[in-house]
Design a protein around this motif. Structure first.
Motif, mmCIF file in Angstrom:
data_model
loop_
_atom_site.group_PDB
_atom_site.id
_atom_site.type_symbol
_atom_site.label_atom_id
_atom_site.label_comp_id
_atom_site.label_asym_id
_atom_site.label_seq_id
_atom_site.Cartn_x
_atom_site.Cartn_y
_atom_site.Cartn_z
ATOM 1 N N LYS A 84 0.920 -1.086 -0.434
ATOM 2 C CA LYS A 84 -0.450 0.245 0.085
ATOM 3 C C LYS A 84 0.728 1.314 0.236
ATOM 4 O O LYS A 84 0.100 2.624 -1.308
ATOM 5 N N VAL A 85 1.633 1.093 0.811
ATOM 6 C CA VAL A 85 2.754 2.420 0.955
ATOM 7 C C VAL A 85 3.480 2.321 -0.249
ATOM 8 O O VAL A 85 3.602 3.395 -1.161
ATOM 9 N N PHE A 86 3.674 1.664 -0.816
ATOM 10 C CA PHE A 86 4.405 1.504 -2.437
ATOM 11 C C PHE A 86 2.936 2.336 -3.538
ATOM 12 O O PHE A 86 3.906 3.025 -4.508
ATOM 13 N N ARG A 90 4.192 5.231 -5.495
ATOM 14 C CA ARG A 90 3.887 5.437 -7.337
ATOM 15 C C ARG A 90 2.623 6.211 -8.058
ATOM 16 O O ARG A 90 3.025 6.913 -8.521
ATOM 17 N N PHE A 91 1.526 6.548 -7.131
ATOM 18 C CA PHE A 91 0.871 7.368 -7.373
ATOM 19 C C PHE A 91 1.048 8.874 -7.224
ATOM 20 O O PHE A 91 0.910 9.972 -7.698
ATOM 21 N N ILE A 92 2.176 9.158 -6.300
ATOM 22 C CA ILE A 92 2.210 10.124 -5.957
ATOM 23 C C ILE A 92 3.241 11.192 -7.314
ATOM 24 O O ILE A 92 2.964 11.715 -7.571
ATOM 25 N N THR A 93 4.613 9.985 -7.622
ATOM 26 C CA THR A 93 5.079 10.406 -8.153
ATOM 27 C C THR A 93 4.978 10.315 -9.675
ATOM 28 O O THR A 93 5.130 11.626 -10.768
#
Length: 96
Positions: A84-86, A90-93
């Motif tokens: 979930k953190v990954f 990924r969404f943020i970047t």
């Protein structure tokens, strides 16, 4: 459970430190006015792969639902998987 206990203990230690004495900025010239009351706490554990494959689709769903209920019941600590953190990172970047 011991990870949750450790997180709560660290939170309590931080709160005790934050409420004791006077704290200054990095330069040592200004007294800090803001105080910590209830710091955001995140516990990252395991991965989604631990829920699959299970003995059956029912067991897999039961394990996922149990994890979700457990993480929701610990109101002062966000419990998430590494996946979930990954996914969030990924969404943020990709949004930038």
């Amino acid at each position: 459970m011991s990870a949750i206990s450790q997180a709560i203990e660290q939170k309590a230690e931080w709160l005790a430190f934050a409420q004791s004495g006077e704290h200054f900025d990095r330069n040592g010239g200004s007294l800090l006015e803001a105080r910590t009351r209830n710091a955001k706490t995140i516990l990252v554990i395991g991965s989604r792969d631990e829920f699959t494959p299970s003995r059956s689709a029912r067991d897999t769903r039961l394990m996922r639902d149990t994890f979700e209920l457990f993480s929701l019941e610990t109101r002062t600590i966000d419990i998430v998987t590494f996946d979930k953190v990954f996914d969030r990172a990924r969404f943020i970047t990709r949004s930038v």
